[in-house]
Design a protein around this motif. Structure first.
Motif, short mmCIF file in Angstrom:
data_model
loop_
_atom_site.label_atom_id
_atom_site.label_comp_id
_atom_site.label_asym_id
_atom_site.label_seq_id
_atom_site.Cartn_x
_atom_site.Cartn_y
_atom_site.Cartn_z
N LYS A 182 -9.21 0.96 3.65
CA LYS A 182 -8.60 2.28 3.86
C LYS A 182 -7.34 2.37 3.00
O LYS A 182 -6.61 1.40 2.85
CB LYS A 182 -8.28 2.49 5.33
CG LYS A 182 -9.50 2.42 6.23
CD LYS A 182 -9.18 2.72 7.67
CE LYS A 182 -10.38 2.49 8.59
NZ LYS A 182 -11.54 3.31 8.22
N VAL A 183 -7.09 3.55 2.44
CA VAL A 183 -5.99 3.74 1.50
C VAL A 183 -5.04 4.81 2.02
O VAL A 183 -5.46 5.90 2.42
CB VAL A 183 -6.51 4.14 0.10
CG1 VAL A 183 -5.35 4.28 -0.89
CG2 VAL A 183 -7.53 3.12 -0.40
N GLY A 184 -3.75 4.49 2.01
CA GLY A 184 -2.70 5.45 2.34
C GLY A 184 -1.66 5.45 1.24
O GLY A 184 -1.89 4.92 0.14
N LYS A 185 -0.49 6.01 1.51
CA LYS A 185 0.61 6.03 0.54
C LYS A 185 1.78 5.28 1.13
O LYS A 185 2.20 5.53 2.27
CB LYS A 185 1.01 7.47 0.21
CG LYS A 185 2.07 7.57 -0.88
CD LYS A 185 2.36 9.00 -1.25
CE LYS A 185 1.22 9.60 -2.07
NZ LYS A 185 1.61 10.93 -2.63
N ASP A 186 2.33 4.34 0.37
CA ASP A 186 3.42 3.50 0.86
C ASP A 186 4.76 4.23 0.73
O ASP A 186 4.85 5.31 0.15
CB ASP A 186 3.46 2.18 0.08
CG ASP A 186 3.93 1.02 0.93
OD1 ASP A 186 4.55 1.26 1.99
OD2 ASP A 186 3.69 -0.14 0.54
N GLY A 187 5.82 3.59 1.25
CA GLY A 187 7.13 4.20 1.23
C GLY A 187 7.64 4.49 -0.17
O GLY A 187 8.37 5.46 -0.38
N CYS A 188 7.27 3.66 -1.15
CA CYS A 188 7.73 3.85 -2.52
C CYS A 188 6.80 4.74 -3.32
O CYS A 188 7.04 4.97 -4.51
CB CYS A 188 7.88 2.50 -3.21
SG CYS A 188 6.31 1.62 -3.45
N GLY A 189 5.72 5.23 -2.70
CA GLY A 189 4.86 6.20 -3.35
C GLY A 189 3.56 5.70 -3.92
O GLY A 189 2.73 6.50 -4.36
N VAL A 190 3.34 4.38 -3.97
CA VAL A 190 2.10 3.84 -4.52
C VAL A 190 1.07 3.67 -3.40
O VAL A 190 1.42 3.71 -2.22
CB VAL A 190 2.34 2.51 -5.25
CG1 VAL A 190 3.34 2.69 -6.37
CG2 VAL A 190 2.78 1.42 -4.29
N PRO A 191 -0.20 3.45 -3.75
CA PRO A 191 -1.20 3.23 -2.70
C PRO A 191 -0.91 2.01 -1.85
O PRO A 191 -0.40 0.99 -2.34
CB PRO A 191 -2.50 3.04 -3.51
CG PRO A 191 -2.26 3.73 -4.79
CD PRO A 191 -0.80 3.51 -5.09
N VAL A 192 -1.23 2.14 -0.57
CA VAL A 192 -1.10 1.02 0.36
C VAL A 192 -2.44 0.89 1.07
O VAL A 192 -3.10 1.88 1.40
CB VAL A 192 0.05 1.24 1.36
CG1 VAL A 192 -0.16 2.49 2.21
CG2 VAL A 192 0.26 0.03 2.24
#
Length: 344
Positions: A182-192
């Motif tokens: 599963k892919v989200g967006k991390d705090g710094c803006g890149v995929p997490v």
């Protein structure tokens, strides 16, 4: 979701805080051998992914090509906390690498640690991208893009070739198909990325025991990267912070992430662990990791002592008065069919 009580904090005998979550430990056969709560719980890596996200840099020739020191290269894996030695190394990297600070997608910020942040505020210094705890990771991203001919623009998007390379590496290390990540967006803006906790533990098992990695080129990159992490533990976080304390132990590869995620691998014991504190607390990581190590009979008692010093069992107020206590409330469950094969 099956969570268990991990840590309880009391004040004058009354329960004040309860930290629930889950833990998973896997062996070199990729079997779950220890757990508390649900080992299949999907969990975002957050910054615990940084060593994996740094691997394209270590797979490339950029460290040698641009004359980076090992201390500087460690910042590719770090959540730096803005101490003077972090900033000095980052400034040096800016001079060596084909990167402009304004190209970094991480936002401008002040350091995580209070002392350097307050010093910068006193001196009326402005926020900078370089002060963001993910700056080293982003400098690696931009440099790898230029080295491999990828566009720098959009390197933070999940469809970008660099992020797809990272996804492929993660899939191989974690033993989980890309379609199930599963892919989200991390705090710094890149995929997490989020995967089951047991697969997260598997990635740190392989970082600690790279002989389990089938690709010899990736194996070599992991050996170089983890060696640098152990050589410069203060760079990965800072003094008196759990990542740097654990990495002082040459037998451990470790990295934490936001919202209570922590991962570590034990080289000699050939075990990987991952844990998630559901309320997002990082404050209780040392207590939980120390208890895990005690419960499995870890031989380096100094490491456990160092962890206990970060979060003592006795709570004191600002005046130094004893006001409460911290208690671990979990017991690792061993899978009988697997645990009896494991020698700790």
């Amino acid at each position: 979701m099956n969570a268990v009580k991990l840590v309880e904090e009391t004040r004058a005998g009354l329960v004040e805080n309860v930290h629930t979550g889950m833990i998973c430990g896997v062996n070199e056969r990729l079997e779950t051998i220890f757990y508390a709560g649900d080992p299949d719980h999907y969990t975002y890596y957050r910054s615990a992914a940084k060593p994996i996200q740094a691997l394209p840099a270590f797979l490339s020739n950029i460290i040698t090509k641009y004359g980076l020191t090992s201390e500087e290269a460690a910042l590719f894996t770090a959540s730096h906390r803005g101490e003077s030695y972090h900033i000095a190394a980052l400034e040096s990297m800016l001079k060596k690498l084909p990167v402009r600070e304004e190209e970094l997608f991480c936002p401008c910020s002040y350091p995580l640690n209070a002392a350097p942040r307050e010093e910068m505020l006193r001196e009326n210094k402005e926020k900078r991208r370089l002060y963001h705890n993910c700056a080293g990771k982003h400098m690696g991203f931009v440099t790898v893009c230029r080295e491999l001919g990828y566009p720098v623009e959009g390197y933070w998007e999940v469809g970008h070739p660099l992020q797809q390379q990272i996804l492929q590496i993660l899939s191989g290390l974690s033993e989980i198909p890309i379609a199930e990540i599963k892919v989200g967006k991390d705090g710094c803006g890149v995929p997490v990325f989020a995967i089951p906790l047991k697969n997260m533990a598997t990635t740190y098992l392989k970082l600690a025991c790279p002989d389990l990695i089938k690709d010899p080129i990736l194996q070599k990159a992991v050996i170089q990267m983890t060696g640098i992490m152990n050589e410069y533990p203060h760079i990965i976080a800072s003094e008196r912070f759990i990542c740097s304390v654990l990495l002082q132990d040459q037998n451990i590869v470790a990295k934490g992430g936001a919202q209570g995620v922590y991962c570590f691998g034990l080289k000699n014991e050939r075990i990987g662990f991952a844990l998630k504190v559901l309320n997002g607390s990082e404050d209780v990581w040392p207590v939980i990791v120390a208890s895990i190590l005690e419960q499995i009979g870890y031989k380096n008692k100094q490491t456990i002592t160092n962890l206990r010093a970060l979060k003592p069992s006795v709570l004191k107020n600002d005046a130094g008065d004893e006001v409460g206590a911290v208690h671990e409330r979990f017991a690792l469950i061993a899978y009988p069919e697997n645990a009896d094969k494991q020698e700790i």
